[in-house]
Design a protein around this motif. Structure first.
Motif, PDB file in Angstrom:
ATOM      1  N   THR A 552       0.862  -1.139   0.050  1.00  0.00           N
ATOM      2  CA  THR A 552      -0.132  -0.149   0.119  1.00  0.00           C
ATOM      3  C   THR A 552       0.684   1.173   0.059  1.00  0.00           C
ATOM      4  OG1 THR A 552      -1.677  -1.136   1.175  1.00  0.00           O
ATOM      5  CG2 THR A 552      -1.791   1.096   1.224  1.00  0.00           C
ATOM      6  N   THR A 759      -4.670  -4.296  -2.732  1.00  0.00           N
ATOM      7  CA  THR A 759      -4.135  -5.585  -2.183  1.00  0.00           C
ATOM      8  C   THR A 759      -5.210  -6.772  -2.189  1.00  0.00           C
ATOM      9  OG1 THR A 759      -4.891  -5.129  -0.015  1.00  0.00           O
ATOM     10  CG2 THR A 759      -2.733  -4.286  -0.657  1.00  0.00           C
ATOM     11  N   ASP A 786      -2.662  -6.574  -6.281  1.00  0.00           N
ATOM     12  CA  ASP A 786      -1.545  -6.722  -5.756  1.00  0.00           C
ATOM     13  C   ASP A 786      -1.048  -7.817  -4.930  1.00  0.00           C
ATOM     14  OD1 ASP A 786       1.092  -5.894  -5.494  1.00  0.00           O
ATOM     15  OD2 ASP A 786       1.132  -4.418  -4.027  1.00  0.00           O
ATOM     16  N   ASP A 787       0.031  -8.175  -4.716  1.00  0.00           N
ATOM     17  CA  ASP A 787       0.411  -9.443  -3.812  1.00  0.00           C
ATOM     18  C   ASP A 787      -0.333 -10.614  -4.206  1.00  0.00           C
ATOM     19  OD1 ASP A 787       1.800  -7.334  -2.600  1.00  0.00           O
ATOM     20  OD2 ASP A 787       0.348  -7.182  -0.831  1.00  0.00           O
ATOM     21  N   ASP A 809       3.358 -11.708  -5.893  1.00  0.00           N
ATOM     22  CA  ASP A 809       4.060 -11.102  -4.743  1.00  0.00           C
ATOM     23  C   ASP A 809       5.488 -11.617  -4.747  1.00  0.00           C
ATOM     24  OD1 ASP A 809       4.555 -11.693  -1.439  1.00  0.00           O
ATOM     25  OD2 ASP A 809       3.604  -9.767  -2.030  1.00  0.00           O
TER      26      ASP A 809
END
Length: 888
Positions: A552, A759, A786-787, A809
């Motif tokens: 983040t 995320t 993300d990740d 990730d």
């Protein structure tokens, strides 16, 4: 029972038998009227015979319909369910009869009467039959008052009161039957006082208290009590059918009292019109009782219902009784002759009033106990709540060592998101049961937050640590107690603080009001940065984030930490997670809290460190934790100033097309250098921002700075797409999509060139966050997850929520060379992306070996230090031009 009978029971206005009774009553009333008007006199035998016949017919109808299943027009249940149902009374809640079909799908309906014989109608019907028999007996004997038939008819009064006590109630209450009964008797006796004084005493006071006078007093009280009962029942529930029954009871009472007075006085002519009121009263009462269905309350009606539905009746009874009693006492004092009957009525009223107050006192005591339980106990688990814990801690004896354990469930949010809140509630109840069994009997177990518990027990820190280990085991066992929870990893992180009022605290305590709220799961860095020393900082590939905040606003590839830190703070608190030897009184480095109430903050700080260092462990509040706590408070304080000053800056890290070797996009990363703290890593300050809600303001500032910087340096003109990180907290804010839309319009940025990066946690978000994500996609923005591949990844989530880009990730990327399993997972993600039609970006590419491997695996885009670290917008523009010209 046939369908017609059910329909008649639920809709009495279509009941042929009821209409027949009404026709009989009208015919008898007409006969009485004709006889009275034409002859000018009435005859008791004729009056008693006709009214008794109507009462017999109405009573038989009530008893017959009362033996049939009564069904609300709004509800239906099977006969099998009805067989075992128990009818509700005025002292009990009306039982549920199952779901109710309704023409209004959004308005739920409260339970109706069960499909079972409604015995109160049978009892009241029997009372009417008994009264009718008494009147027919009077018509045959043709004697004065009191006659044998009057004694038989009088027996109908207690039977009627019994039936009224069994009438189901529409609104819940505590002992409404007893309260309504005592109120009715009290009001009936006090109304009887002036009625006796003005209507009967002038004729009968000077006579001896013979059987006639006694019977007259008893009938007077009985009649007035019944009418008061019916009236107060209507006042309590405000049901129109009860009002109709009350009107019928009023007609009967007037007729009965007039007839009784005429009988006592041997009146001539006989008051035939009183008998006419009797005839009209019985069908009216029958209709009201047959039509009354307490189950017709809707959910909206229940919400509008008063907290104590008996309050209206209590107020009316108390006020009217006191006024009538004072008026009657004044009349007695003024009158020269002593009215013994009035004195007896006054004494009866006083006794009833005393009994009523005793009952109300018990009800008030029970209410106070219930309110105390609600104020001190957790309704879900039955444990003590935070208020009890704080009160107990405030009363700790000086000089006695105590320990406070703060327990937080790891993975509880996953249980709610994946298995539902009902399963989460069951897990909390199971944890509460296991905790109570695992701790010593002299410990206080309380629930102080959503998934947070506290244990206060006497003893040293060693005892607290041993109990903490038992609690960790108990929480793992509780997960197996609830079906389905074993699919989610549930554990406990525990913070332990020692409390001793004799000790002094070396580390100054921050005001408790600035402590982080319980229930947060921040990612605390293991190494606590020292105050700014003015030394240069370096870029390192080490990160200390957790899944909730990882990535983040800029923790994807680098975390900046100062080169120089306090050696005492670089070590983890591993020594505090072990159990000390028995008999020890002190543990080196343990911080003892002087203020018992401050122990909640201290144990909470240790809890956060336990979560940051792996979870499923026990952490003691020691010197290192105290420094981390102070650091976190200091960061929050300075971060608020930074947000006000707008001193958080933006840097860009390139994302490279691995096939063409050019920069196609970049991720905007938040950076913060504080004048007092120095450079603070995004893992640290973004975590604090999410806990305090500052992330919303920071996110908007970063968005503005990103778009302004990219436009100024011509990044959008070069065709680059800019990834802007968005926290789940921002997505939960209504109208966030409008903020993004207005920012794009203000800077003139094409929507297809802004990528909203969230995320993987967002995949399981429901409600506002999911709606906001769909609205952002509807605006034409690209959504990147993300990740991906570390927590919530599932094809079902990708089908439900908009996703255009998956970012693998770095936890997988860093082990690609050495771990075949990581390579298999990465290939699976690539296959998944091709199936659903999304692009893949591999994060954390830091070496040429990893770069070569991901290229051979067919990855399209890469991000990491191997391609470039975070840089300014101008440097990114230069790098983009250089690679576009073929100059690496």
């Amino acid at each position: 029972m046939g369908r017609d009978a059910v329909t008649a029971a639920s809709r009495p206005h279509r009941d042929v038998a009821l209409w027949a009774v009404a026709a009989l009553a009208v015919a008898c009333a007409a006969t009485l009227c004709v006889a009275g008007v034409t002859q000018g006199v009435g005859a008791r035998p004729l009056d008693s015979g006709l009214t008794g016949t109507v009462a017999l017919a109405a009573g038989a109808l009530l008893a017959w319909r009362g033996s049939r299943p009564a069904r609300s027009a709004r509800t239906a249940t099977s006969a099998r369910t009805a067989r075992f149902a128990k009818p509700a009374r005025f002292g009990e809640p009306a039982p549920s009869a199952g779901p109710a079909p309704s023409a209004e799908p959004r308005q739920s309906v409260a339970p109706a009467l069960p499909v079972e014989p409604v015995r109160y109608r049978q009892i009241l019907g029997a009372a009417l039959v008994l009264w009718g028999i008494g009147q027919i007996v009077n018509s045959l004997t043709n004697s004065g008052f009191p006659a044998g038939g009057d004694a038989v008819a009088f027996l109908a009064a207690p039977l009627g009161v019994w039936g009224l006590l069994k009438v189901p109630r529409a609104l819940p209450g505590r002992h409404p039957g007893w309260r309504l009964g005592l109120d009715s008797v009290l009001l009936g006796v006090t109304v009887a006082l002036p009625a006796w004084h003005f209507a009967f005493a002038t004729v009968l006071t000077r006579q001896d208290l013979d059987a006639g006078v006694v019977m007259a007093v008893m009938v007077l009280i009985a009649d007035l009590t019944v009418i008061c009962f019916a009236t107060l029942a209507y006042v309590r529930d405000l049901d129109r059918h009860l009002l109709i029954a009350s009107i019928g009871a009023g007609l009967y009472t007037i007729g009965d009292l007039v007839t009784m007075r005429a009988g006592l006085l041997a009146s001539d002519p006989w008051p035939w019109w009183a008998a006419l009121l009797w005839c009209l009263a019985w069908p009216v009462i029958a209709y009201g009782l047959l039509a009354y269905e307490p189950g017709g309350q809707t959910a909206a009606d229940e919400l509008r219902a008063p907290a104590d539905p008996d309050a209206r009746g209590v107020i009316i009874t108390t006020t009217a009784s006191l006024v009538l009693l004072l008026f009657s006492l004044a009349a007695l004092l003024i009158d020269d002759d002593l009215d013994r009957v009035a004195l007896v009525l006054v004494m009866i009223a006083v006794v009833v009033f005393g009994g009523r107050e005793l009952l109300n006192t018990r009800i008030r005591s029970a209410l106070l106990r219930r309110l105390n339980e609600e104020a001190t106990a957790d309704p879900l688990t039955g444990l003590a709540n935070r208020r009890v814990l704080q009160a107990r801690m405030a009363r700790l004896q000086q000089g006695e060592p105590w320990c406070l354990l703060t327990v937080d469930l790891d993975g509880f949010k996953d249980v709610n998101d994946l298995l539902g809140h009902a399963t989460g509630d069951k897990l909390l109840a199971a944890v509460a049961h296991r905790l109570s069994a695992a701790v010593p009997s002299n410990a206080l177990v309380s629930r102080i937050g959503g998934d947070e518990f506290a244990v206060l027990l006497p003893g040293s820190i060693e005892i607290g640590t041993r109990v903490g280990q038992k609690v960790v085991t108990a929480v793992r066992q509780s997960a197996a107690d609830v079906e389905g929870v074993t699919r989610v990893e549930v554990s406990a992180s525990i913070g332990v603080a020692a409390v001793d009022a004799r000790a002094t605290l070396d580390v100054p305590q921050h005001p408790a009001g600035q402590e982080v709220p319980h229930g947060a799961e921040p990612a605390m860095p293991l190494a606590v940065p020292a105050p700014d020393t003015g030394t240069e900082t370096t870029e390192t590939t080490e990160t200390h984030g957790t899944h909730g905040t990882h990535g983040t606003h800029g923790t994807d590839e680098t975390t900046d930490v100062p080169e120089t830190t306090d050696p005492a703070t670089t070590a983890t608190t591993a020594t505090t997670a072990t159990t000390a030897t028995d008999g020890a009184t002190d543990v080196p480095g343990v911080q003892t809290v002087v203020d018992p109430l401050g122990a909640l903050s201290a144990s909470g700080a240790a809890l956060r460190v336990a979560k940051a260092t792996g979870r499923n462990r026990v952490e003691v509040y020691d010197a290192t934790v105290a420094r981390i706590r102070q650091r976190r408070l200091r960061v929050e304080e300075r971060l608020r100033t930074a947000v006000e000053d707008g001193s958080i800056s933006v840097q860009f890290q390139p994302i490279v097309d691995l096939r063409r070797g050019v920069v196609t996009s970049a991720e905007a990363l938040a950076r913060w250098t504080d004048p007092q703290l120095g450079r603070v890593g995004p893992d640290e300050f973004i975590t604090v921002a999410e806990q305090t809600g500052l992330v919303v303001d920071i996110g908007e500032q970063i968005l503005e700075a990103t778009l302004a910087g990219a436009m100024k340096e011509g990044l959008f003109d070069r065709g680059l797409r800019i990834n802007c990180n968005v926290s789940p907290v921002q997505l939960r804010v209504p109208g966030f999509h409008q903020v993004v839309q207005e920012a794009l319009t203000a800077h003139g940025v094409p929507r297809e060139q802004l990528v909203i990066e969230v995320t993987e946690q967002v995949l399981v978000e429901e409600g506002q966050a999911a709606q906001t994500l769909h609205r952002l996609a509807a605006l034409g923005l690209t959504i990147a997850i993300d990740d991906f591949g570390t927590g919530y990844s599932a094809l079902g989530y990708l089908q439900r929520l908009p996703a255009d880009i998956l970012k693998i990730d770095r936890a997988l990327t860093s082990s690609l060379i050495a771990e075949p399993r990581s390579r298999a997972i990465t290939r699976a993600v690539l296959d998944l992306s091709r199936t659903v039609g999304v692009s893949v970006v591999v994060e954390g590419v830091e070496t040429s070996q990893v770069d070569d491997l991901v290229r051979r695996m067919g990855v399209g885009f890469g991000q990491g230090l191997h391609y470039g670290h975070a840089m300014s917008a101008g440097d990114l523009a230069a790098m983009t031009d250089r690679l576009a010209d073929g100059n690496p």
